[in-house]
Design a protein around this motif. Structure first.
Motif, PDB file in Angstrom:
ATOM      1  N   TYR A 293      41.874  46.971  34.268  1.00 25.51           N
ATOM      2  CA  TYR A 293      40.962  47.235  35.396  1.00 25.51           C
ATOM      3  C   TYR A 293      41.465  48.453  36.154  1.00 25.51           C
ATOM      4  O   TYR A 293      42.496  49.033  35.819  1.00 25.51           O
ATOM      5  CB  TYR A 293      40.887  46.008  36.311  1.00 25.51           C
TER       6      TYR A 293
ATOM      7  N   ARG B  77      36.834  42.933  40.687  1.00 21.61           N
ATOM      8  CA  ARG B  77      36.393  41.849  39.812  1.00 21.61           C
ATOM      9  C   ARG B  77      37.476  41.359  38.861  1.00 21.61           C
ATOM     10  O   ARG B  77      37.254  40.416  38.107  1.00 21.61           O
ATOM     11  CB  ARG B  77      35.150  42.286  39.030  1.00 21.61           C
TER      12      ARG B  77
ATOM     13  N   SER C 119      33.312  39.770  33.444  1.00 22.89           N
ATOM     14  CA  SER C 119      34.378  39.176  34.265  1.00 22.89           C
ATOM     15  C   SER C 119      34.258  37.666  34.398  1.00 22.89           C
ATOM     16  O   SER C 119      35.256  36.945  34.317  1.00 22.89           O
ATOM     17  CB  SER C 119      34.414  39.826  35.655  1.00 22.89           C
ATOM     18  N   GLN C 120      33.047  37.152  34.586  1.00 21.81           N
ATOM     19  CA  GLN C 120      32.902  35.713  34.784  1.00 21.81           C
ATOM     20  C   GLN C 120      33.150  34.922  33.511  1.00 21.81           C
ATOM     21  O   GLN C 120      33.698  33.820  33.540  1.00 21.81           O
ATOM     22  CB  GLN C 120      31.514  35.390  35.359  1.00 21.81           C
TER      23      GLN C 120
ATOM     24  N   THR D 239      31.443  34.428  43.538  1.00 23.17           N
ATOM     25  CA  THR D 239      31.768  35.720  42.928  1.00 23.17           C
ATOM     26  C   THR D 239      30.547  36.616  42.749  1.00 23.17           C
ATOM     27  O   THR D 239      30.700  37.831  42.616  1.00 23.17           O
ATOM     28  CB  THR D 239      32.439  35.524  41.554  1.00 23.17           C
ATOM     29  N   GLU D 240      29.351  36.033  42.739  1.00 25.02           N
ATOM     30  CA  GLU D 240      28.155  36.851  42.577  1.00 25.02           C
ATOM     31  C   GLU D 240      27.404  37.002  43.900  1.00 25.02           C
ATOM     32  O   GLU D 240      27.305  38.101  44.433  1.00 25.02           O
ATOM     33  CB  GLU D 240      27.238  36.227  41.509  1.00 25.02           C
TER      34      GLU D 240
ATOM     35  N   CYS E 222      30.055  37.779  46.984  1.00 23.18           N
ATOM     36  CA  CYS E 222      30.797  39.014  46.728  1.00 23.18           C
ATOM     37  C   CYS E 222      29.889  40.231  46.740  1.00 23.18           C
ATOM     38  O   CYS E 222      30.247  41.287  47.264  1.00 23.18           O
ATOM     39  CB  CYS E 222      31.535  38.917  45.407  1.00 23.18           C
TER      40      CYS E 222
ATOM     41  N   TYR F 204      38.131  35.437  47.784  1.00 20.85           N
ATOM     42  CA  TYR F 204      37.104  36.178  48.518  1.00 20.85           C
ATOM     43  C   TYR F 204      37.114  35.896  50.007  1.00 20.85           C
ATOM     44  O   TYR F 204      36.437  36.586  50.775  1.00 20.85           O
ATOM     45  CB  TYR F 204      35.737  35.933  47.889  1.00 20.85           C
TER      46      TYR F 204
END
Length: 202
Positions: free
Chosen positions: A8, A14, A65-66, A97-98, A101, A158
């Motif tokens: 990354y 992410r 990523s997920q 995360t979606e 974020c 997060y």
């Protein structure tokens, strides 16, 4: 034990949830960051979908990523034990995360006042319902009772961005979520990882 590499940019973004999952279980991995010595442009054609982050497992690169987070969580016993528990963990993790974020990143990266105000309006409209729902899903010290899962790690990860988001009151109205963050922060391996984590601009 498989050989893991996380590829990354030099930031959390992410990839951080992958790193946190590995660190929580004290699994060794190679943390590869794009930069001057390893330009992303040179690596892009070699990456699945031409995007980062990437999880490499025994030499094979995997994207999304997920999907990578779910794979690690299941391999390292940080997921549910039944289909119903896995459904709950995935639902919570992806919501954080979606949905959460995405708006947080927009609020911190948008420089034009009119656009930023539009993002703030969406945050004010959507976050109370999201966090009330998440707060009601807590079933003990963690989302799955006594079992620590990737859903708890996602919330903890997060929550940092929530505290940084301008004009938003973080999790102060959601005591169950605050308690999860406190519990995760006291996990010895998590505490050690955070203490040694390299500071980055994002």
């Amino acid at each position: 034990m498989p050989q893991y590499k996380v590829l990354y940019f030099d930031g959390k973004g992410r990839a951080e949830l992958m790193r946190l999952v590995l660190a929580t279980k004290e699994v060794k991995y190679e943390d590869i960051r794009f930069g001057e010595k390893l330009p992303f442009a040179e690596m892009k054609p070699k990456l699945p979908f031409g995007m980062a982050p990437v999880l490499e497992v025994d030499g094979k690169k995997h994207g999304s990523s997920q999907a990578c987070v779910r794979y690690l969580a299941k391999k390292l016993d940080l997921h549910g034990s039944t289909d119903e528990e896995c459904f709950k963990v995935d639902m919570i993790t992806e919501c954080i995360t979606e949905d959460v974020c995405f708006l947080l990143m927009q609020s911190m990266m948008t420089k034009i006042d009119e656009q930023r105000n539009n993002v703030y309006a969406q945050i004010d409209r959507k976050f109370p319902g999201i966090f009330t729902g998440l707060n009601n899903m807590v079933d003990g010290p963690y989302f799955l009772g006594d079992k620590l899962t990737v859903a708890d790690l996602a919330l903890y990860q997060y929550s940092e961005d929530l505290r940084k988001a301008e004009k938003y009151k973080a999790l102060s109205d959601y005591p169950n979520l605050l308690k999860i963050c406190e519990n995760v922060s006291e996990v010895p391996s998590v505490k050690s990882y955070i203490a040694s984590r390299k500071p980055t601009p994002f």
